[in-house]
Design an enzyme around this catalytic site. Sequence first.
Site, PDB file in Angstrom:
ATOM      1  NE  ARG A 179       0.137   1.717   3.327  1.00  0.00           N
ATOM      2  CZ  ARG A 179       1.086   2.614   3.535  1.00  0.00           C
ATOM      3  NH1 ARG A 179       2.360   2.241   3.720  1.00  0.00           N
ATOM      4  NH2 ARG A 179       0.824   3.895   3.563  1.00  0.00           N
ATOM      5  CG  ASP A 216      -2.869   8.534  -1.459  1.00  0.00           C
ATOM      6  OD1 ASP A 216      -2.318   7.428  -1.519  1.00  0.00           O
ATOM      7  OD2 ASP A 216      -2.974   9.170  -0.391  1.00  0.00           O
TER       8      ASP A 216
END
Length: 356
Positions: free
Chosen positions: A58, A238
């Site tokens: 992740r 992100d």
Amino acid sequence: MKVNNIDGNNSSKNYRTIWMEGTCVFMIEQNLLPFEFKIYKSENYKQTCHAIKTMIVRGAGAIGAAAGFAMAQASTEASDNEYIRGIQIAKTEIEATRPTARNLFTATERVFNAALISKAKAVNEAQNIADEDAQNSLLIGEYGNELIKNGFRIETHCNAGWLAFVDYGTALSPIYLAHKQGKEVFIYVDETRPRNQGAKLTAWELQNENIPYAIIADNAGAHLMSKGKIDMIITGADRIAANGDVANKIGTLEKAIAAKYYNIPFYVAAPKSTFDLDCRTGDEIIIEERDEDEILYQIGLNENHKTEKILISAPNSKAINPAFDVTPADLITGIFTERGIIKPKKQEINKIFNIE
Ligand code: MRU
């Protein structure tokens, strides 16, 4: 970067978060950290998709590298008579794993285009993406470190360290360099509910590097800012829209609002591969909604040193679990990139992409 105490002995070893050998992809199993250090081996692109979806791997850059490797695996697995169809199906599948991290899409696009030329080119391009990710993180660290003064107390949210990238990280990279140069720093680590990437992963990374830190509850940030205990905030990203709005782990927006109120510099650290110039503003960014169990339950170590999942909410409750939020550009002091520190403004973003 460095991992101490592997297998209970005192030695330390350097690792990347993710790498590919032959047709297999290896990655640090992040769901087990900080309690257990294990490498997950993926033998095909479907297993790599599973690893992204279940957050074995992740963090924006690491997801990008994983997606690139998955695309390369798909290309080597595709049969010659249905090659184009095979890699197209795989691309769609890889891109459906996690919608918010821009790096994932940057990587699938690049490796897909290389796969159209040959399988070998696809693997090569995936390796390039991983290497570039590590190099860019280091450059981000060098630029960001210039702003860190001796004695700084820095707050960070979630995990944008080396585990979230291939190596070094983004938000933590300047901190690692500052520490290496002998500057004294103290890090306030937001626990980052619901999955606690701060309390589990950032704390583990800082421990491995002997950097002083304390974990704080997510709702403690504004209080510490009001007491003058925080000199600077650095987070990762992100996805960054063309106007400088930043999507990052849920809770980032609250920190940025509080930082603005208390006049504390709020920096974002991200490579160019996180920018999405097709997204005009943050409103267009798709926010991933995750399983409500992440909020209702917690996973930790019990007194017998076994990991356990326990219910921490009123039984039969419902939960809503948006994984990211969008911080408007005007709350952000600057963005550390591999091309230097920029203001979150369209003109400055265009400049790092060499757009007039
Ligand atoms: O859901 P995750 O753990 O993949 O979240 C992504 C993040 O690690 C953070 O939002 C981070 O601050 C972005 S930079 C990797």
